[in-house]
Structure formats: structure tokens, C-alpha cells
Design a protein around this motif. Structure first.
Motif, PDB file in Angstrom:
ATOM      1  N   THR A   3      50.413  -3.519  88.717  1.00  0.00           N
ATOM      2  CA  THR A   3      49.689  -2.905  87.609  1.00  0.00           C
ATOM      3  C   THR A   3      48.472  -3.727  87.234  1.00  0.00           C
ATOM      4  N   GLU A   4      47.347  -3.030  87.069  1.00  0.00           N
ATOM      5  CA  GLU A   4      46.104  -3.636  86.604  1.00  0.00           C
ATOM      6  C   GLU A   4      45.529  -2.781  85.503  1.00  0.00           C
ATOM      7  N   LEU A  23      44.682  11.298  87.798  1.00  0.00           N
ATOM      8  CA  LEU A  23      44.724  10.648  89.107  1.00  0.00           C
ATOM      9  C   LEU A  23      46.083  10.053  89.472  1.00  0.00           C
ATOM     10  N   THR A  24      46.472  10.228  90.720  1.00  0.00           N
ATOM     11  CA  THR A  24      47.655   9.570  91.253  1.00  0.00           C
ATOM     12  C   THR A  24      47.425   8.057  91.190  1.00  0.00           C
ATOM     13  N   ASP A  62      48.168   1.509  89.172  1.00  0.00           N
ATOM     14  CA  ASP A  62      48.917   0.830  90.225  1.00  0.00           C
ATOM     15  C   ASP A  62      47.964   0.602  91.389  1.00  0.00           C
ATOM     16  N   GLU A  63      47.578  -0.631  91.594  1.00  0.00           N
ATOM     17  CA  GLU A  63      46.628  -1.012  92.649  1.00  0.00           C
ATOM     18  C   GLU A  63      47.113  -0.605  94.038  1.00  0.00           C
ATOM     19  N   ALA A  64      48.408  -0.457  94.218  1.00  0.00           N
ATOM     20  CA  ALA A  64      48.943  -0.039  95.520  1.00  0.00           C
ATOM     21  C   ALA A  64      48.677   1.448  95.777  1.00  0.00           C
ATOM     22  N   ASP A  70      38.041   2.359  93.905  1.00  0.00           N
ATOM     23  CA  ASP A  70      38.134   3.828  93.862  1.00  0.00           C
ATOM     24  C   ASP A  70      37.890   4.340  92.448  1.00  0.00           C
ATOM     25  N   LEU A  71      38.474   3.694  91.461  1.00  0.00           N
ATOM     26  CA  LEU A  71      38.256   4.111  90.074  1.00  0.00           C
ATOM     27  C   LEU A  71      36.771   4.047  89.724  1.00  0.00           C
ATOM     28  N   LEU A  72      36.108   2.978  90.154  1.00  0.00           N
ATOM     29  CA  LEU A  72      34.686   2.848  89.864  1.00  0.00           C
ATOM     30  C   LEU A  72      33.862   3.919  90.574  1.00  0.00           C
ATOM     31  N   ASP A  73      34.197   4.235  91.818  1.00  0.00           N
ATOM     32  CA  ASP A  73      33.464   5.291  92.528  1.00  0.00           C
ATOM     33  C   ASP A  73      33.640   6.637  91.827  1.00  0.00           C
TER      34      ASP A  73
END
Length: 177
Positions: A3-4, A23-24, A62-64, A70-73
Motif C-alpha cells: 500500500t502506498e 481503478l483496479t 496497491d503498488e502491485a 500509472d496513476l500520474l499518467d
């Protein structure tokens, strides 16, 4: 699970929250205020533009399953990062495009994301990278606003069409409904 937390501001938090909550890999999205000089600001105070805060979202993910990059894009493709202190009809510093990194690694990724996404915009990206500051959760009625009020005027006119466009481009990343 790894988690981040990511904190971003891309205009009205109702729009931003709706995008990321779908988002998943995203466990939670909280609307709030960051980057100002007033302790425990209210929505009414932030809307004046005099507190220095941005309407923002804090995303627990969840970074995994989905990366910060991806979030930033997605962030750069779901708001206009080339308009200074404005998103559509919403104008003022409270609607600025900003990233508030939680670590030096996130700051480096934010810098890379600005460079990487600039090619998709005709005008320069004006998104700022600001120091992490105290976070103030927005009033409860702002949480999950679009999910709870999809037919409200602003939601029907602005958030709904944004979500429809988003769903077309990012269908593979969305949570199963």
C-alpha cells in the motif's frame, strides 16, 4: 499488498475522486485540501482562494496492482494540466494542477511523468510539484460525491461526461462493477 499513498490536485475534487475511485488497485480515495496556510480550512474558505489550499485527492493504492507512474499518467489525461489555476469554468489557485509527493522517489516519478506526458499536449504543462503539506479531509458530503449524487447539476454536466470519456480510454484498468 504494497500500500502506498498519492496526493494530487487536478481541479474540482469531485471529478478527480470519481476517476481514481474507479481503478483496479485503488483501495480508497479521499477528497480534501492541501498546500495552504490556514489550519483546518472549510470548503467555503478554500473556495474563496484566500487559504492557499488546492482541492485535492489522497489515493491509497496497491503498488502491485497499479503503479504510481500509472496513476500520474491517468492524472495527466483526465484534466487539463496546461491551464494555470483553472479547470473548465472552475478558476482560482484552489483548482491548480499539482502533485504532492510523499517521498523523494515519488518526486522523481512526478518529474518524469511531466516530461513523458508533455508530448500529448500542445501547450506547456503547468502542473506544479509541491512539498507534502498538512492534509485536511474535506467535509463528509464531499466524499464519494459523484457516486452519491450522479444526477446533481455539476455531476450530470461535468463529471458524468468526463467519466464516460475516461471509461472508453481506460476500460481495462477499471474495477469490475
Amino acid at each position: 499488498m504494497m500500500t502506498e499513498v498519492a496526493t494530487i490536485a487536478g481541479g474540482c475534487f469531485w471529478c478527480t475522486e470519481a476517476v481514481f475511485d474507479s481503478l483496479t488497485g485503488v483501495q480508497a480515495v479521499e477528497s480534501g485540501y492541501i498546500g495552504g496556510h490556514v489550519t483546518d480550512p472549510s470548503y467555503a474558505a478554500v473556495c474563496t482562494g484566500r487559504t492557499g489550499h488546492a482541492e485535492a485527492v489522497r489515493i491509497t493504492f496497491d503498488e502491485a496492482q497499479i503503479s504510481y507512474a500509472d496513476l500520474l499518467d491517468i492524472f495527466f489525461h483526465t484534466h487539463d494540466p496546461t491551464t494555470l489555476n483553472r479547470q473548465g469554468a472552475d478558476a482560482g489557485t484552489q483548482y491548480r494542477s499539482a502533485i504532492f509527493p510523499h517521498s523523494p522517489e515519488q518526486r522523481a516519478e512526478a518529474e518524469e511523468a511531466i516530461e513523458r506526458n508533455q508530448a500529448d499536449w500542445d501547450q506547456p504543462i503547468v502542473t506544479t510539484i509541491e512539498p507534502l503539506a498538512p492534509w485536511y479531509k474535506a467535509e463528509q458530503y464531499h466524499q464519494q460525491y459523484y457516486a452519491n449524487n450522479p444526477n446533481a447539476g455539476y455531476c450530470a454536466a461535468v463529471v458524468g461526461p468526463k467519466m464516460a470519456k475516461f471509461r472508453k480510454g481506460y476500460a481495462a484498468r477499471l474495477k469490475a462493477a
